[in-house]
Design a protein around this motif. Structure first.
Motif, PDB file in Angstrom:
ATOM      1  N   ALA A   1       0.824  -1.210   0.000  1.00 51.73           N
ATOM      2  CA  ALA A   1       0.000   0.000   0.000  1.00 51.73           C
ATOM      3  C   ALA A   1       0.854   1.255   0.000  1.00 51.73           C
ATOM      4  O   ALA A   1       1.793   1.385   0.795  1.00 51.73           O
ATOM      5  CB  ALA A   1      -0.931  -0.002   1.208  1.00 51.73           C
ATOM      6  N   ALA A   2       0.511   2.192  -0.877  1.00 53.30           N
ATOM      7  CA  ALA A   2       1.144   3.507  -0.853  1.00 53.30           C
ATOM      8  C   ALA A   2       0.579   4.350   0.287  1.00 53.30           C
ATOM      9  O   ALA A   2       1.253   5.205   0.838  1.00 53.30           O
ATOM     10  CB  ALA A   2       0.932   4.216  -2.189  1.00 53.30           C
ATOM     11  N   SER A   3      -0.687   4.119   0.630  1.00 44.61           N
ATOM     12  CA  SER A   3      -1.353   4.782   1.742  1.00 44.61           C
ATOM     13  C   SER A   3      -2.578   3.958   2.104  1.00 44.61           C
ATOM     14  O   SER A   3      -2.945   3.022   1.386  1.00 44.61           O
ATOM     15  CB  SER A   3      -1.768   6.206   1.364  1.00 44.61           C
ATOM     16  OG  SER A   3      -2.806   6.179   0.400  1.00 44.61           O
ATOM     17  N   ALA A   4      -3.232   4.318   3.218  1.00 46.67           N
ATOM     18  CA  ALA A   4      -4.430   3.585   3.626  1.00 46.67           C
ATOM     19  C   ALA A   4      -5.540   3.735   2.611  1.00 46.67           C
ATOM     20  O   ALA A   4      -6.440   2.895   2.528  1.00 46.67           O
ATOM     21  CB  ALA A   4      -4.894   4.069   4.996  1.00 46.67           C
ATOM     22  N   ARG A   5      -5.521   4.805   1.829  1.00 49.88           N
ATOM     23  CA  ARG A   5      -6.551   5.034   0.819  1.00 49.88           C
ATOM     24  C   ARG A   5      -6.173   4.453  -0.534  1.00 49.88           C
ATOM     25  O   ARG A   5      -6.955   4.525  -1.471  1.00 49.88           O
ATOM     26  CB  ARG A   5      -6.824   6.534   0.684  1.00 49.88           C
ATOM     27  CG  ARG A   5      -7.432   7.159   1.939  1.00 49.88           C
ATOM     28  CD  ARG A   5      -7.806   8.599   1.703  1.00 49.88           C
ATOM     29  NE  ARG A   5      -8.450   9.189   2.872  1.00 49.88           N
ATOM     30  CZ  ARG A   5      -8.904  10.434   2.914  1.00 49.88           C
ATOM     31  NH1 ARG A   5      -8.782  11.227   1.848  1.00 49.88           N
ATOM     32  NH2 ARG A   5      -9.468  10.892   4.014  1.00 49.88           N
ATOM     33  N   SER A   6      -4.966   3.935  -0.639  1.00 48.97           N
ATOM     34  CA  SER A   6      -4.518   3.320  -1.891  1.00 48.97           C
ATOM     35  C   SER A   6      -3.916   1.964  -1.547  1.00 48.97           C
ATOM     36  O   SER A   6      -2.709   1.748  -1.678  1.00 48.97           O
ATOM     37  CB  SER A   6      -3.500   4.210  -2.599  1.00 48.97           C
ATOM     38  OG  SER A   6      -3.058   3.607  -3.810  1.00 48.97           O
ATOM     39  N   ALA A   7      -4.796   1.067  -1.081  1.00 54.04           N
ATOM     40  CA  ALA A   7      -4.341  -0.204  -0.544  1.00 54.04           C
ATOM     41  C   ALA A   7      -4.783  -1.360  -1.418  1.00 54.04           C
ATOM     42  O   ALA A   7      -5.982  -1.633  -1.538  1.00 54.04           O
ATOM     43  CB  ALA A   7      -4.889  -0.396   0.875  1.00 54.04           C
TER      44      ALA A   7
ATOM     45  N   ALA B   1      -3.925  -3.425   3.631  1.00 56.64           N
ATOM     46  CA  ALA B   1      -3.567  -2.469   4.666  1.00 56.64           C
ATOM     47  C   ALA B   1      -4.780  -1.848   5.336  1.00 56.64           C
ATOM     48  O   ALA B   1      -4.691  -1.385   6.476  1.00 56.64           O
ATOM     49  CB  ALA B   1      -2.690  -1.365   4.061  1.00 56.64           C
ATOM     50  N   ASP B   2      -5.919  -1.815   4.656  1.00 53.79           N
ATOM     51  CA  ASP B   2      -7.131  -1.233   5.225  1.00 53.79           C
ATOM     52  C   ASP B   2      -8.021  -2.280   5.883  1.00 53.79           C
ATOM     53  O   ASP B   2      -9.173  -2.006   6.211  1.00 53.79           O
ATOM     54  CB  ASP B   2      -7.912  -0.499   4.138  1.00 53.79           C
ATOM     55  CG  ASP B   2      -8.284  -1.377   2.952  1.00 53.79           C
ATOM     56  OD1 ASP B   2      -7.768  -2.510   2.888  1.00 53.79           O
ATOM     57  OD2 ASP B   2      -9.072  -0.938   2.100  1.00 53.79           O
TER      58      ASP B   2
END
Length: 270
Positions: A132-138, A192-193
């Protein structure tokens, strides 16, 4: 301890643009072009087990499977990339390969199957979360693992990929229960989320011979019950039967990626 890994899982093909070498991510090492038919149809086999995956009518095959024979154990893992998540195909492949590697190391070492399956799901979950690059891009995927050994078979799952026991004689049964919520939306996955994985597990000591089937919803939405699943198999080799199951889903519309992985279970010793 000897591990048997199939050699036919990743297709060998030249780049469609320049004829160069295609990398494991589906792009050419030389020109970088994405390959339009990469992983469109995959087949894999070890003694007594085989799997087939097809992208169906989708542009990308976000299903993944891993199949390993390790000593007396046959290990299968099937994952389905969540379509709304980025790099879903990558998530599925990482999860399947990671879990299979953990199981191939732990089961021959004498670890209890339930413990090994929990460890495999946890490691697979961490591997997918790391993408994941971020929690919103998992990236995310569902997960089902099945292992067969001298004392029976076990299935572990997260999400709505399924495991079935299909005996040669008598009624079959679904070994898994879908993790779904309102409107049949999946309520558990790897990513990741999703938090720490909490897999469910079920075991079975078969009274006779049969097949352990692991599959994605691209198959079971067309053939949800054990009886039609078994009827769709010609009763040949595991590879022939896996091809037949995937073919039935494709003939019925093939709206999603389709994966079927079969492990032959011999009759128990007297």
């Amino acid at each position: 301890m000897r591990f048997v890994r199939p050699a036919s899982y990743f297709p060998v093909m030249p780049c469609a643009e320049c004829g160069g070498t295609v990398a494991p991510d589906g792009r050419c090492w030389d020109c970088g072009a994405a390959q339009p038919a990469y992983r469109a149809h995959l087949e894999t086999a070890v003694p007594g087990a085989a799997g087939v995956a097809d992208r169906g009518r989708r542009d990308v095959n976000a299903d993944a499977m891993a199949l390993v024979a390790a000593g007396p154990w046959t290990i299968g893992v099937v994952c389905d990339g969540v379509s709304m998540a980025p790099r879903a195909d990558r998530a599925a492949r990482v999860a399947a390969d990671t879990a299979a590697a953990v199981l191939a190391a732990r089961l021959p070492a004498g670890v209890l199957p339930e413990t090994a399956l929990d460890e495999a799901a946890a490691r697979a979950g961490r591997a997918v979360a790391a993408l994941a690059a971020s929690a919103r891009s998992a990236p995310a995927c569902t997960y089902v693992a099945g292992v067969a050994g001298p004392d029976g078979l076990w299935a572990s799952w997260i999400g709505d990929s399924r495991a079935y026991w299909l005996p040669d004689e008598g009624p079959g049964t679904a070994l898994t229960e879908d993790d779904v919520g309102e409107h049949d939306a999946i309520a558990a996955w790897l990513g990741a989320d999703a938090g720490e994985p909490e897999p469910s597990c079920r075991s079975l000591r078969p009274a006779g011979a049969g097949r352990l089937l692991l599959c994605t919803d691209g198959l079971w939405r067309y053939l949800p019950d054990p009886a039609p699943l078994r009827a769709a198999m010609p009763g040949g080799s595991p590879l022939d039967d896996a091809r037949a199951l995937v073919g039935r889903a494709l003939d019925a519309g093939g709206a999603d990626n389709v994966t079927a992985l079969l492990v032959s279970i011999p009759p128990p010793p007297r």
